[in-house]
Design an enzyme around this catalytic site. Structure first.
Site, PDB file in Angstrom:
ATOM      1  N   ARG A  51       0.486 -13.972  10.610  1.00  0.00           N
ATOM      2  CA  ARG A  51       0.614 -14.904  11.729  1.00  0.00           C
ATOM      3  C   ARG A  51       0.359 -16.337  11.279  1.00  0.00           C
ATOM      4  NH1 ARG A  51      -2.902 -14.045  17.166  1.00  0.00           N
ATOM      5  NH2 ARG A  51      -4.546 -14.841  15.785  1.00  0.00           N
ATOM      6  N   LYS A  96      -0.220 -20.947  16.341  1.00  0.00           N
ATOM      7  CA  LYS A  96      -1.662 -21.158  16.510  1.00  0.00           C
ATOM      8  C   LYS A  96      -2.021 -22.458  15.792  1.00  0.00           C
ATOM      9  CE  LYS A  96      -5.894 -18.365  16.596  1.00  0.00           C
ATOM     10  NZ  LYS A  96      -6.075 -18.380  18.051  1.00  0.00           N
ATOM     11  N   GLU A 133      -1.907 -16.492  29.850  1.00  0.00           N
ATOM     12  CA  GLU A 133      -3.111 -16.004  29.191  1.00  0.00           C
ATOM     13  C   GLU A 133      -4.268 -16.892  29.610  1.00  0.00           C
ATOM     14  OE1 GLU A 133      -2.323 -16.342  25.012  1.00  0.00           O
ATOM     15  OE2 GLU A 133      -1.573 -18.383  25.211  1.00  0.00           O
TER      16      GLU A 133
END
Length: 285
Positions: A52, A151, A184
């Protein structure tokens, strides 16, 4: 011995761990990171976290200066040097030092930083009795602008929603996407349980592809629980039998009230407890 921080090939005492004030990671939030957990000396799903990290870096045209294998070695060595077996790891890659302008071509020497420490995101009583959260007015970044699956070091969007939660007396807040659907929370993915079915927003709802989220989906499927990744609304949250959040730092934490509405009977539900128990087993095997 002082906590040792890894920065681009060297270790520094925590107090002396520094990078340039001209680094674009500081000036513009230009960089990527991962938060990971170590259990009994083993990093949980390390390869998935590194994948990721590399995906996030590729998406913003950031070349990580070491290989995945070398990065894995850095993580494990930093844990070992600090004598941490059960802890938290923050892995950061910045764009590097440059000018005061935006141009990334004028930066050089991307910084790789590894911090290992202990973390207790929420007090124990919240895991036992559950959280109360609110819905923030700050929406999740539009996925057509900057993908929430990256991220990045720029978390201002999440921080603004976090502030709303804190001002309402809640340690976490729910964020919606541009369509008004559930996305989220500020630092965690969200799950609902209704009539024995486990539901969570799909990736195209504009969420981070959480590693702990993925682990919970795997656990649920192995346990024979029906699972759906789908678009959800606040109404779905309000009428759920159970709600819980997941994240590397938070692990699995129940939610018992949303926008002043009790979830189910207002206590931690059986499926949440079952999944939590199994998660603790697999992370400590």
């Amino acid at each position: 011995m002082a906590l040792q921080i890894y920065i681009s090939g060297k270790y520094y005492d925590k107090e002396n761990a520094k990078i340039s004030v001209y680094d674009h990671g500081l000036l513009y939030g230009d960089g990527v990171f991962e938060g990971m957990r170590s259990y009994s000396g083993k990093v949980f799903r390390l390869e998935e976290h590194l994948d990721r990290l590399w995906d996030s870096a590729k998406a913003i045209w950031l070349q990580i200066p070491i290989s995945k294998q070398e990065m894995g070695t850095v993580v494990n060595k930093t844990l070992e040097i600090n004598g941490i077996r059960d802890g938290y790891i923050r892995l950061i890659v910045t764009r590097g030092a440059g000018s005061l302008g935006l141009d990334p071509n004028r930066t050089s020497d991307p910084q790789v930083i590894c911090i290992t420490d202990h973390i207790a995101l929420y007090p124990p009583e919240f895991y036992e009795k559950g959280l109360e959260i609110i819905t923030a007015s700050t929406i999740r970044n539009h996925s057509a602008a900057l993908s929430p699956r990256i991220k990045s070091l720029n978390y201002l969007n999440n921080i603004m929603a976090k502030i709303e939660g804190l001002q309402a007396g809640c340690v976490e807040a729910l964020m919606l996407n541009a369509k008004g659907e559930v996305a989220e929370c500020t630092g965690d993915n969200i799950f609902l349980v209704k009539k024995g079915k486990l539901m969570t927003p799909s990736l195209d709802s504009g969420i981070l592809d959480g590693i702990t989220r993925g682990a919970v989906l795997d656990i649920a499927r192995e346990a024979g629980i029906e699972v759906a990744e789908m678009a959800l609304t606040k109404h779905d949250v309000y009428i759920a039998d159970e709600v819980f959040l997941t994240g590397s730092a938070a692990e699995i934490i129940p939610v018992v009230k949303v926008d002043s509405r009790p979830i189910g009977d207002g206590t931690v539900g059986p499926i949440t407890l079952k999944l939590t128990k199994r998660f603790h087993q697999i992370t400590r095997e």
